[in-house]
Motif scaffolding. Structure first.
Motif, PDB file in Angstrom:
ATOM      1  N   ALA A  60       0.841  -1.206   0.000  1.00 17.09           N
ATOM      2  CA  ALA A  60       0.000   0.000   0.000  1.00 17.09           C
ATOM      3  C   ALA A  60       0.871   1.250   0.000  1.00 17.09           C
ATOM      4  O   ALA A  60       0.617   2.212  -0.733  1.00 17.09           O
ATOM      5  N   GLY A  61       1.936   1.212   0.815  1.00 19.12           N
ATOM      6  CA  GLY A  61       2.833   2.363   0.879  1.00 19.12           C
ATOM      7  C   GLY A  61       3.527   2.614  -0.445  1.00 19.12           C
ATOM      8  O   GLY A  61       3.686   3.756  -0.885  1.00 19.12           O
ATOM      9  N   VAL A  92       5.304   1.833   4.341  1.00 18.74           N
ATOM     10  CA  VAL A  92       6.329   0.872   3.925  1.00 18.74           C
ATOM     11  C   VAL A  92       7.180   0.479   5.123  1.00 18.74           C
ATOM     12  O   VAL A  92       7.426  -0.698   5.378  1.00 18.74           O
ATOM     13  N   LEU A  93       7.575   1.490   5.872  1.00 17.14           N
ATOM     14  CA  LEU A  93       8.457   1.259   7.012  1.00 17.14           C
ATOM     15  C   LEU A  93       7.780   0.394   8.072  1.00 17.14           C
ATOM     16  O   LEU A  93       8.386  -0.547   8.604  1.00 17.14           O
ATOM     17  N   ILE A  97       9.381  -3.192   9.018  1.00 11.66           N
ATOM     18  CA  ILE A  97       9.922  -3.461  10.361  1.00 11.66           C
ATOM     19  C   ILE A  97       9.300  -4.715  10.948  1.00 11.66           C
ATOM     20  O   ILE A  97       9.994  -5.593  11.481  1.00 11.66           O
ATOM     21  N   LEU A  98       7.965  -4.828  10.809  1.00 11.71           N
ATOM     22  CA  LEU A  98       7.290  -5.992  11.399  1.00 11.71           C
ATOM     23  C   LEU A  98       7.701  -7.291  10.695  1.00 11.71           C
ATOM     24  O   LEU A  98       7.946  -8.312  11.339  1.00 11.71           O
ATOM     25  N   GLY A 101      11.937  -2.326   1.485  1.00  9.13           N
ATOM     26  CA  GLY A 101      11.177  -1.273   2.145  1.00  9.13           C
ATOM     27  C   GLY A 101      12.040  -0.447   3.080  1.00  9.13           C
ATOM     28  O   GLY A 101      11.964   0.779   3.111  1.00  9.13           O
ATOM     29  N   LEU A 102      12.920  -1.156   3.835  1.00  6.38           N
ATOM     30  CA  LEU A 102      13.747  -0.454   4.814  1.00  6.38           C
ATOM     31  C   LEU A 102      14.767   0.451   4.149  1.00  6.38           C
ATOM     32  O   LEU A 102      15.247   1.405   4.749  1.00  6.38           O
ATOM     33  N   LEU A 103      15.139   0.128   2.891  1.00  7.61           N
ATOM     34  CA  LEU A 103      16.157   0.944   2.220  1.00  7.61           C
ATOM     35  C   LEU A 103      15.581   2.225   1.639  1.00  7.61           C
ATOM     36  O   LEU A 103      16.315   3.160   1.330  1.00  7.61           O
TER      37      LEU A 103
END
Lengths: 315, 243, 391
Positions: free
Chosen positions: B202-203, B212-213, B217-218, C238-240
């Motif tokens: 979605a992000g 996104v973050l 993370i999860l 995603g983290l990048l």
């Protein structure tokens, strides 16, 4: 009693065991000896049905083994092999207890049996029982292997070169233990080896095999004295045949006994009743003496053995 | 007991974060300034986490059952003929990228959890199958010979000797399979499965880095927690059999 | 007697081929061979083998499988040779089945109508390929022979695909509509994954050397690279995004280079991070496991350390290092497809576009080449490893 009647085993076109007949009496130690590929292990593995025979009949105490459930058959036959085959994920005690467990013995009886066997084979019930196989030396592992084979108190013991991978000294020790245990337990034993000296030492009867056939089946002495063919002659070694014969008999059998046991002379060197004649000759040659006193287990002098007797009547 | 400390810490932080992420608006407003939608809110993170874990757990269970049975079958006398083919399938199959398998499941089964589960099972069983074969074939033949020679039945040999000895290798296969499947399940969001991949996708679609973050993370924590759990299981196993 | 029967049984029948042939037979008759779609989005109508290809197609397929069953169960002379030849030809010409289908069932009045491939066709191809695999195994075929068989089949499909008769196949329609994009996707996919492999190979070599030299660095370095391997791809991508986005915003020259939060930059970084574990582990193990005796022999003959490394250690370690490259390459090709999600391009673009539009053939256009690339990389690098190992 184990009887093999016209037993043959083929692998594809190759004949591994060729129409052999062999009878092993109860309490006898029959050693199958021959070079690798002669069919001796195949023969052994047919007795506990690890390999099916192609044709022929194998009877144990008069009963055809093909009519018995293979697992039940094997539970009544101890089996020890060269590479031990100890279960690496189980402790020594659990390894030895495997057949009693399969036989559903009560835990107490099983544990007692395991202890008894540990002691019988010179292992320490306190420290060795909780070890894992990879923590054992080669000799110890083999002792455990033999103990495991004996655990279910089987009538028959099958051993496939159990001491083949050990160093000379350890092998010698274990052979002595085997003799001792056999005197104590009197199991019908089929023992496979390629080492003729081991065969001469342990066997009550030797079956010499070559190319799937039994060349000669006789007592060690008869094999040495009257080899049936050039092959057997070669196997036992022409050169030191005399010495091997000497090795079969003990000093006790040849000595001139005293009427009564005497106190030993202080400082005198001598032989033990149970020493082999071969050993006696060696000592005499080394010490350059014509005769030696013989002591019994209690240390009393029970007779003397003379070099001339040894040379005349030894072999 | 100390081996279980790490996984417990990871799992606790995963649960805690899933609960507290929605309260961390200031942090995400720094990452993604200029929007009010800072916290992914189509589903709660707990629901996503649960559904993600369910997918992986179900696929691992089915995959393990199928792969271990197939491995056992191919190493029995009755199934030996199939061994070369089965092991080739296991190794060639692992060459296929998991995302491609996921995509290929859609034309056959449509969108949703079903094709995701199907792809996860199919792909996940390959490493388990390969390790089962390696484990069972790697057992010293002398051990099997003497087990039979002692008078064990085939079933006893399998249950008491073969499976315990091959267990560690099989367990390592399950670990690989679960690691891959956690990642693949996240991508399953793109074919309509509800997983922790949802916020990430979605992000990405809406250009919202905060979403996104949160997802990333999860997912990362879930992977690390699972991995440390397997690490602990493997250590306990190794100690139980002292090998 | 029992052992003889078992023995002759094995000579007589191949249960594996038999089982696979029966499975193929079941699938091809029970599942849809093909689908006719009025346009690219609408779900079409499925047709079974008989409905799709008439008596001729159904007859040919069934008798092929019957012959396979006969060959599997009867001791025909040189049957594996016959089976291999038969299956190679069958697999090469398999797409003709779809051509016959198109000829029969494609409505001629609609320019948008197209035919799709059904599950039955895929299953047939899959099981025939497995039978061929088993047959080649029974023949103990050499690597070269196996490879030529595969190339023959690929060539056959290529020829069939370029025929006019299959132009209505939806997969081919999707391709013709996007030929330029396809070429570009191929270029991006290959360059992204290969450059990730190349960069990580250099990095991993340096890291492995450091680990060989300093034993102390082994644990932390291996720990770090296996930690990165654990993080799922979607999470790492995603983290990048955030850090790279911030960097690019802060330094305009980075932005000018094309380094942004999305696009090729985070994709490449993540691909390299994933490639490190297999690469470092294999290179390290390869270097450490060169037998000490060989190195000693080299020293004894007066070679310098440098000569020992270049002439003894490296050649001996090469097969294991290539195995690392193989694993890494396959993995990178798969992960590049995922990287399309963060705008890196490549075949993943088609996959995710197709999923978004529910256009299954676009999904196939992305997924099939990805699989093909991975299998090709596997074949090439396995051959290379085999060649190095057998030297």
């Amino acid at each position: 009693m184990i009887e093999l009647k016209g037993v043959t085993r083929r692998f594809g076109d190759a004949v591994a065991v060729d129409d052999i007949d062999l009878t092993i009496e109860t309490g006898e130690v029959c050693v199958l000896v021959g070079s690798s590929g002669c069919g001796k292990s195949t023969t052994l593995r047919m007795i506990n049905r690890l390999l099916p025979s192609t044709s022929g009949e194998i009877l144990v105490d008069g009963e055809d083994i093909n009519k018995v459930d293979p697992e039940a058959l094997r539970l009544n036959m101890g089996y020890a092999i060269q590479s031990t085959g100890l279960f690496p994920h189980w402790t020594v005690a659990r390894n030895i207890g495997v057949v009693p467990n399969l036989l559903k013995w009560p835990a107490r009886k099983r544990d007692e049996r395991v202890n008894e066997l540990l002691i019988l084979l010179g292992l320490d019930p306190a420290t060795d029982a909780i070890k894992y196989p990879h923590q054992l030396s080669g000799g110890q592992a083999q002792r455990v292997g033999v103990a495991r084979a004996l655990a279910g108190d089987p009538n028959i013991l099958l051993m496939d070169e159990p001491f083949g991978a050990l160093d000379a000294i350890t092998r010698e020790n274990l052979q002595q233990e085997m003799l001792r245990i056999q005197r104590q337990l009197n199991k019908t034993t089929v023992f496979v080896t390629h080492d003729i000296d081991e065969a001469l030492k342990l066997a009550t009867r030797i079956a010499v095999m070559d190319q799937g056939r039994i060349i000669q089946h006789d007592t060690p002495e008869a094999i040495l004295r009257r080899p049936a063919s050039a092959f057997v002659e070669n196997l036992i070694g022409k050169g030191d045949r005399g010495l091997k014969l000497l090795a079969l008999r003990t000093v006790g059998e040849l000595m001139e006994g005293h009427s009564q046991p005497r106190e030993p002379e202080p400082g005198a060197d001598g032989l033990n009743e149970a020493d082999s004649l071969r050993f006696a000759l060696s000592v005499m040659v080394w010490e350059n003496t014509l005769q030696l006193p013989v002591y019994n287990g209690a240390g009393e002098e029970v007779g003397t053995v003379k070099r001339e007797h040894l040379l005349q009547g030894g072999a | 007991m100390r081996v279980w400390l790490t996984p417990v810490v990871w799992i606790a932080s995963l649960c805690a974060l899933a609960a507290w992420l929605p309260t961390m608006t200031p942090l995400f407003s720094w990452v993604q300034p200029g929007t009010d939608n800072l916290i992914y809110n189509r589903d709660s993170f707990y629901v996503l986490l649960q559904s993600h874990i369910w997918l992986v757990l179900a696929s691992a269970t089915i995959g393990t059952l199928v792969a271990v049975s197939a491995g056992i079958f191919a190493t029995r006398p009755a199934g030996r003929d199939f061994l070369p083919l089965v092991s080739q399938i296991a190794s060639i199959g692992q060459t296929v990228p998991p995302v491609a398998l996921l995509a290929l499941a859609v034309p056959v089964m449509g969108f949703g959890e079903k094709p995701t589960l199907f792809a996860l099972v199919l792909y996940g069983l390959l490493p388990i199958l390969r390790n089962t074969l390696t484990g069972l074939n790697g057992i010293n033949p002398a051990v099997l010979e003497s087990a039979k020679g002692m008078g064990m039945s085939s079933a006893q040999v399998l249950l008491k000797v073969e499976l315990p000895l091959a267990g560690r290798v099989i367990l390592a296969g399950i670990r690989t399979s679960v690691t891959i499947n956690i990642a693949t399940a996240a991508i399953g969001s793109t074919i309509g499965a509800r997983t922790l991949g949802d916020p990430v996708i979605a992000g990405l679609v809406n250009g919202n880095t905060a979403y996104v973050l949160q997802g990333a993370i999860l997912i990362g924590l879930l992977a690390l927690a699972t991995d440390s759990l397997f690490e602990a299981i493997e250590r306990t196993w190794a100690r139980a059999f002292a090998v | 007697m029992l052992p003889n029967r078992v023995l002759s049984n094995r000579v007589l029948s191949n249960r594996v081929v038999l089982a696979l042939a029966l499975a193929a037979f079941g699938c091809v008759w029970l599942l849809n061979l093909g689908v006719v779609q009025p346009n690219r989005i609408v779900t079409g109508t499925g047709y079974g083998l008989y409905a799709a290809t008439g008596w001729l197609g159904a007859g040919i397929v069934s008798s092929l499988l019957l012959v396979v069953v006969v060959l599997a169960t009867r001791p025909v002379h040189k049957r594996y040779e016959v089976l291999a030849a038969l299956l190679t030809v069958a697999l090469m010409t398999l797409p003709l089945l779809l051509e016959v289908f198109a000829l029969h069932k494609l409505p001629t009045d609609s320019a948008y109508a197209r035919i799709g491939i059904g599950a039955g066709f895929w299953c047939l191809a899959f099981f025939l390929a497995l039978i061929l695999l088993e047959t080649l195994g029974q023949l103990r075929a050499s690597r070269r022979f196996q490879l030529s068989t595969v190339l023959l089949i690929v060539a056959g499909w290529w020829l069939c695909a370029s025929r006019e008769g299959l132009s209505s196949l939806s997969l081919i329609r999707e391709y013709t509509n996007r030929a330029d994009q396809f070429a570009q996707a191929l270029a991006v996919h290959l360059s992204l994954s290969l450059s990730a492999v190349a960069i990580s190979a250099v990095l991993a070599f340096a890291l492995a050397l450091a680990m060989v030299r300093r034993e102390r660095m082994r644990r932390p370095l291996l720990g770090l690279v296996s930690f990165m391997q654990t993080i799922p791809s979607l999470a790492l991508f995603g983290l990048l995004i955030a850090p790279l986005g911030a960097l690019s915003a802060a330094f305009p020259f980075l932005q000018a280079l094309g380094i942004r939060g999305i696009g090729w930059a985070p994709a490449l970084l993540a691909l390299i991070a994933y490639s490190l574990l297999p690469m470092v582990r294999n290179t390290y193990v390869a270097l450490i496991e060169v037998p000490e005796s060989v190195v000693d022999a080299g020293r004894g003959m007066g070679m310098s350390e440098r000569q020992i490394f270049m002439q003894v250690k490296l050649p001996l370690a090469l097969p294991v290092i290539i195995e690392g490259v193989r694993i890494t390459t396959i993995q990178a090709i798969g992960l590049t497809a995922v990287a399309a999600l963060i705008g890196a391009g490549g075949f993943g673009t088609f996959i995710f576009q197709g999923l978004g539009q529910a256009a299954m053939d676009l999904v196939l256009l992305g997924a099939l080449p990805t699989v093909f690339l991975a299998l090709a990389a596997d074949a090439i690098l396995s051959a290379l490893k085999f060649k190095e190992a057998s030297r």
